[in-house]
Design a protein around this motif. Structure first.
Motif, PDB file in Angstrom:
ATOM      1  N   ARG A   1       0.875  -1.291  -0.026  1.00 56.90           N
ATOM      2  CA  ARG A   1      -0.062  -0.052  -0.027  1.00 56.90           C
ATOM      3  C   ARG A   1       0.970   1.185  -0.056  1.00 56.90           C
ATOM      4  O   ARG A   1       0.651   2.257  -0.396  1.00 56.90           O
ATOM      5  CB  ARG A   1      -0.636   0.067   1.320  1.00 56.90           C
ATOM      6  N   ILE A   2       2.053   1.176   1.057  1.00 49.30           N
ATOM      7  CA  ILE A   2       2.893   2.352   0.844  1.00 49.30           C
ATOM      8  C   ILE A   2       3.579   2.603  -0.566  1.00 49.30           C
ATOM      9  O   ILE A   2       3.701   3.693  -1.098  1.00 49.30           O
ATOM     10  CB  ILE A   2       3.975   2.125   1.978  1.00 49.30           C
ATOM     11  N   LEU A   3       4.109   1.432  -1.097  1.00 47.72           N
ATOM     12  CA  LEU A   3       4.592   1.690  -2.642  1.00 47.72           C
ATOM     13  C   LEU A   3       3.651   2.044  -3.601  1.00 47.72           C
ATOM     14  O   LEU A   3       4.130   2.979  -4.398  1.00 47.72           O
ATOM     15  CB  LEU A   3       5.061   0.171  -2.938  1.00 47.72           C
ATOM     16  N   GLU A   4       2.399   1.606  -3.411  1.00 45.86           N
ATOM     17  CA  GLU A   4       1.354   2.337  -4.315  1.00 45.86           C
ATOM     18  C   GLU A   4       1.265   3.686  -4.207  1.00 45.86           C
ATOM     19  O   GLU A   4       1.077   4.554  -5.183  1.00 45.86           O
ATOM     20  CB  GLU A   4      -0.085   1.553  -4.058  1.00 45.86           C
ATOM     21  N   ALA A   5       1.529   4.274  -2.825  1.00 45.85           N
ATOM     22  CA  ALA A   5       1.152   5.725  -2.666  1.00 45.85           C
ATOM     23  C   ALA A   5       2.433   6.360  -3.223  1.00 45.85           C
ATOM     24  O   ALA A   5       2.442   7.426  -3.836  1.00 45.85           O
ATOM     25  CB  ALA A   5       0.945   5.770  -1.173  1.00 45.85           C
ATOM     26  N   ILE A   6       3.714   5.664  -3.168  1.00 45.85           N
ATOM     27  CA  ILE A   6       4.592   6.283  -3.645  1.00 45.85           C
ATOM     28  C   ILE A   6       4.710   6.442  -5.176  1.00 45.85           C
ATOM     29  O   ILE A   6       5.035   7.486  -5.731  1.00 45.85           O
ATOM     30  CB  ILE A   6       5.909   5.536  -3.192  1.00 45.85           C
ATOM     31  N   GLU A   7       4.284   5.211  -5.757  1.00 50.44           N
ATOM     32  CA  GLU A   7       4.425   5.287  -7.163  1.00 50.44           C
ATOM     33  C   GLU A   7       3.218   6.273  -7.846  1.00 50.44           C
ATOM     34  O   GLU A   7       3.371   6.726  -8.866  1.00 50.44           O
ATOM     35  CB  GLU A   7       3.985   3.819  -7.545  1.00 50.44           C
ATOM     36  N   ALA A   8       2.392   6.594  -6.941  1.00 53.89           N
ATOM     37  CA  ALA A   8       1.320   7.671  -7.453  1.00 53.89           C
ATOM     38  C   ALA A   8       1.756   8.895  -7.402  1.00 53.89           C
ATOM     39  O   ALA A   8       1.233  10.001  -7.907  1.00 53.89           O
ATOM     40  CB  ALA A   8       0.089   7.585  -6.623  1.00 53.89           C
ATOM     41  N   LEU A   9       2.953   9.275  -6.654  1.00 51.87           N
ATOM     42  CA  LEU A   9       3.512  10.602  -6.788  1.00 51.87           C
ATOM     43  C   LEU A   9       3.900  11.090  -8.017  1.00 51.87           C
ATOM     44  O   LEU A   9       4.299  10.294  -8.874  1.00 51.87           O
ATOM     45  CB  LEU A   9       4.740  10.577  -5.750  1.00 51.87           C
ATOM     46  N   PRO A  10       3.875  12.418  -8.262  1.00 53.46           N
ATOM     47  CA  PRO A  10       4.647  12.789  -9.466  1.00 53.46           C
ATOM     48  C   PRO A  10       5.999  12.583  -9.658  1.00 53.46           C
ATOM     49  O   PRO A  10       6.706  12.281  -8.580  1.00 53.46           O
ATOM     50  CB  PRO A  10       4.716  14.524  -9.449  1.00 53.46           C
TER      51      PRO A  10
ATOM     52  N   ARG B   1       7.951  17.880  -0.199  1.00 56.00           N
ATOM     53  CA  ARG B   1       6.497  17.770  -0.658  1.00 56.00           C
ATOM     54  C   ARG B   1       6.170  16.339  -0.927  1.00 56.00           C
ATOM     55  O   ARG B   1       4.823  16.199  -0.897  1.00 56.00           O
ATOM     56  CB  ARG B   1       6.636  18.593  -2.056  1.00 56.00           C
ATOM     57  N   GLY B   2       7.049  15.629  -1.394  1.00 60.20           N
ATOM     58  CA  GLY B   2       6.682  14.179  -1.650  1.00 60.20           C
ATOM     59  C   GLY B   2       5.991  13.594  -0.272  1.00 60.20           C
ATOM     60  O   GLY B   2       5.377  12.681  -0.133  1.00 60.20           O
ATOM     61  N   ARG B   3       6.898  13.805   0.725  1.00 60.03           N
ATOM     62  CA  ARG B   3       6.563  13.173   2.078  1.00 60.03           C
ATOM     63  C   ARG B   3       5.326  13.635   2.476  1.00 60.03           C
ATOM     64  O   ARG B   3       4.614  13.035   3.006  1.00 60.03           O
ATOM     65  CB  ARG B   3       7.726  13.390   2.853  1.00 60.03           C
ATOM     66  N   ARG B   4       4.939  14.958   2.350  1.00 64.08           N
ATOM     67  CA  ARG B   4       3.727  15.577   2.780  1.00 64.08           C
ATOM     68  C   ARG B   4       2.605  14.923   2.093  1.00 64.08           C
ATOM     69  O   ARG B   4       1.596  14.647   2.462  1.00 64.08           O
ATOM     70  CB  ARG B   4       3.854  17.054   2.715  1.00 64.08           C
TER      71      ARG B   4
ATOM     72  N   LEU C   1       2.607  11.934   0.950  1.00 62.86           N
ATOM     73  CA  LEU C   1       2.492  10.501   1.413  1.00 62.86           C
ATOM     74  C   LEU C   1       1.733  10.470   2.720  1.00 62.86           C
ATOM     75  O   LEU C   1       1.062   9.602   3.112  1.00 62.86           O
ATOM     76  CB  LEU C   1       3.936   9.728   1.542  1.00 62.86           C
ATOM     77  N   GLN C   2       2.038  11.495   3.476  1.00 63.67           N
ATOM     78  CA  GLN C   2       1.675  11.624   4.954  1.00 63.67           C
ATOM     79  C   GLN C   2      -0.225  11.800   4.910  1.00 63.67           C
ATOM     80  O   GLN C   2      -0.703  11.123   5.388  1.00 63.67           O
ATOM     81  CB  GLN C   2       2.057  12.751   5.671  1.00 63.67           C
ATOM     82  N   LYS C   3      -0.542  12.766   3.980  1.00 65.50           N
ATOM     83  CA  LYS C   3      -1.840  12.812   3.520  1.00 65.50           C
ATOM     84  C   LYS C   3      -2.636  11.338   3.022  1.00 65.50           C
ATOM     85  O   LYS C   3      -3.658  11.006   3.571  1.00 65.50           O
ATOM     86  CB  LYS C   3      -2.291  13.875   2.590  1.00 65.50           C
ATOM     87  N   VAL C   4      -1.935  10.700   2.290  1.00 61.12           N
ATOM     88  CA  VAL C   4      -2.735   9.713   1.692  1.00 61.12           C
ATOM     89  C   VAL C   4      -2.634   8.262   2.432  1.00 61.12           C
ATOM     90  O   VAL C   4      -3.398   7.538   2.684  1.00 61.12           O
ATOM     91  CB  VAL C   4      -1.636   9.319   0.161  1.00 61.12           C
ATOM     92  N   LEU C   5      -1.506   8.299   3.418  1.00 62.18           N
ATOM     93  CA  LEU C   5      -1.199   7.069   4.162  1.00 62.18           C
ATOM     94  C   LEU C   5      -1.800   7.375   5.547  1.00 62.18           C
ATOM     95  O   LEU C   5      -1.539   6.286   6.504  1.00 62.18           O
ATOM     96  CB  LEU C   5       0.133   6.675   4.120  1.00 62.18           C
ATOM     97  N   TYR C   6      -2.343   8.489   5.831  1.00 54.42           N
ATOM     98  CA  TYR C   6      -2.485   8.675   7.482  1.00 54.42           C
ATOM     99  C   TYR C   6      -3.758   7.702   7.804  1.00 54.42           C
ATOM    100  O   TYR C   6      -3.756   6.983   8.776  1.00 54.42           O
ATOM    101  CB  TYR C   6      -3.218  10.144   7.726  1.00 54.42           C
TER     102      TYR C   6
ATOM    103  N   GLY D   1      -3.019   0.285  12.695  1.00 52.49           N
ATOM    104  CA  GLY D   1      -2.477   0.288  14.081  1.00 52.49           C
ATOM    105  C   GLY D   1      -0.884   0.958  14.196  1.00 52.49           C
ATOM    106  O   GLY D   1      -0.347   0.857  15.142  1.00 52.49           O
ATOM    107  N   TYR D   2      -0.614   1.461  13.069  1.00 53.00           N
ATOM    108  CA  TYR D   2       0.788   1.882  13.037  1.00 53.00           C
ATOM    109  C   TYR D   2       0.614   3.159  14.021  1.00 53.00           C
ATOM    110  O   TYR D   2       1.703   3.779  14.720  1.00 53.00           O
ATOM    111  CB  TYR D   2       1.343   2.437  11.712  1.00 53.00           C
ATOM    112  N   ILE D   3      -0.325   4.333  13.672  1.00 53.84           N
ATOM    113  CA  ILE D   3      -0.411   5.073  14.652  1.00 53.84           C
ATOM    114  C   ILE D   3      -2.111   5.300  15.256  1.00 53.84           C
ATOM    115  O   ILE D   3      -2.623   4.584  14.846  1.00 53.84           O
ATOM    116  CB  ILE D   3      -0.046   6.379  13.935  1.00 53.84           C
ATOM    117  N   SER D   4      -1.969   6.100  16.261  1.00 52.94           N
ATOM    118  CA  SER D   4      -3.311   6.146  17.034  1.00 52.94           C
ATOM    119  C   SER D   4      -4.097   7.490  16.175  1.00 52.94           C
ATOM    120  O   SER D   4      -3.205   8.494  15.614  1.00 52.94           O
ATOM    121  CB  SER D   4      -3.227   6.503  18.319  1.00 52.94           C
ATOM    122  N   ALA D   5      -5.514   7.257  16.287  1.00 51.28           N
ATOM    123  CA  ALA D   5      -6.015   8.459  15.372  1.00 51.28           C
ATOM    124  C   ALA D   5      -5.639   9.771  16.298  1.00 51.28           C
ATOM    125  O   ALA D   5      -5.851   9.735  17.455  1.00 51.28           O
ATOM    126  CB  ALA D   5      -7.377   8.269  15.361  1.00 51.28           C
TER     127      ALA D   5
END
Length: 199
Positions: free
Chosen positions: A125-134, A171-174, A176-181, A188-192
């Motif tokens: 899922r993380i790789l899909e998000a990375i691949e979707a970046l410009p 910008r890329g990490r930002r 990814l943060q939005k997409v993967l939050y 369960g990686y992070i709490s809401a």
């Protein structure tokens, strides 16, 4: 075989071959298909071997190989794009032929539908998000966060200043943060977020 040629081959085997897996991973993320990645790696190493005399022994072989790989990929993509444009122009002039293979579909025929070739590296899922970046953000994130290259090497590889690399990473990490939050909360990686909760 001459002594100089023997030393050259020995140096290539010592410095370039250990990065074969990393170059393959990079080629796979660029191309998205194992067969295309294998072709990219083969051409990368052929070019690297032929240009080995231009490489300074003991420097950043991994970055040098990534540079070659990316250049090969970009040239191939440019040729493919020109080919697709010519095909489209030809179809527009002559009409569609008998069941032509759409270049868009042919580009993904070799992709592993389960994405299991990435499984041992990082969550799909993380790789899909990375691949979707410009493209410019994606390349910077892959080289820094997945392959561990320093900023200076990434800047040289991408032919941009170090400041641009940092900006693209930010910008890329930002993005990814939005997409993967939400995904991170689900798994369960992070709490809401709960306002000022600091636990």
């Amino acid at each position: 075989m001459s002594e100089a040629k023997s030393n050259s081959r020995s140096g290539f085997e010592e410095e370039a071959l250990p990065h074969l897996d990393a170059v393959y991973r990079f080629a796979l993320r660029l191309s998205g298909a194992p067969d295309q990645a294998e072709d990219l790696v083969q051409e990368t190493y052929l070019r690297a071997f032929n240009a080995w005399g231009q490489y300074t022994r003991g420097t950043a072989a991994k970055s040098w190989l990534f540079t070659i790989c990316r250049n090969v990929f970009l040239r191939r993509r440019e040729r493919s794009s020109r080919h697709d444009q010519l095909v489209a122009e030809n179809v527009a002039r002559t009409g569609p032929g008998p069941s032509p293979v759409n270049p868009v579909w042919s580009a993904v025929l070799g992709v592993d539908p389960e994405g299991d070739f990435f499984e041992s590296i990082v969550d799909e899922r993380i790789l899909e998000a990375i691949e979707a970046l410009p493209e410019e953000y994606r390349t910077a994130v892959i080289l820094s966060d997945l392959e561990g290259l320093p900023y200076a090497d990434i800047a040289e590889l991408m032919e941009v200043p170090v400041g641009t690399v940092k900006s693209r990473l930010f910008r890329g990490r930002r993005q990814l943060q939005k997409v993967l939050y939400e995904y991170a909360v689900e798994t369960g990686y992070i709490s809401a977020r709960t306002g000022t909760d600091e636990s």
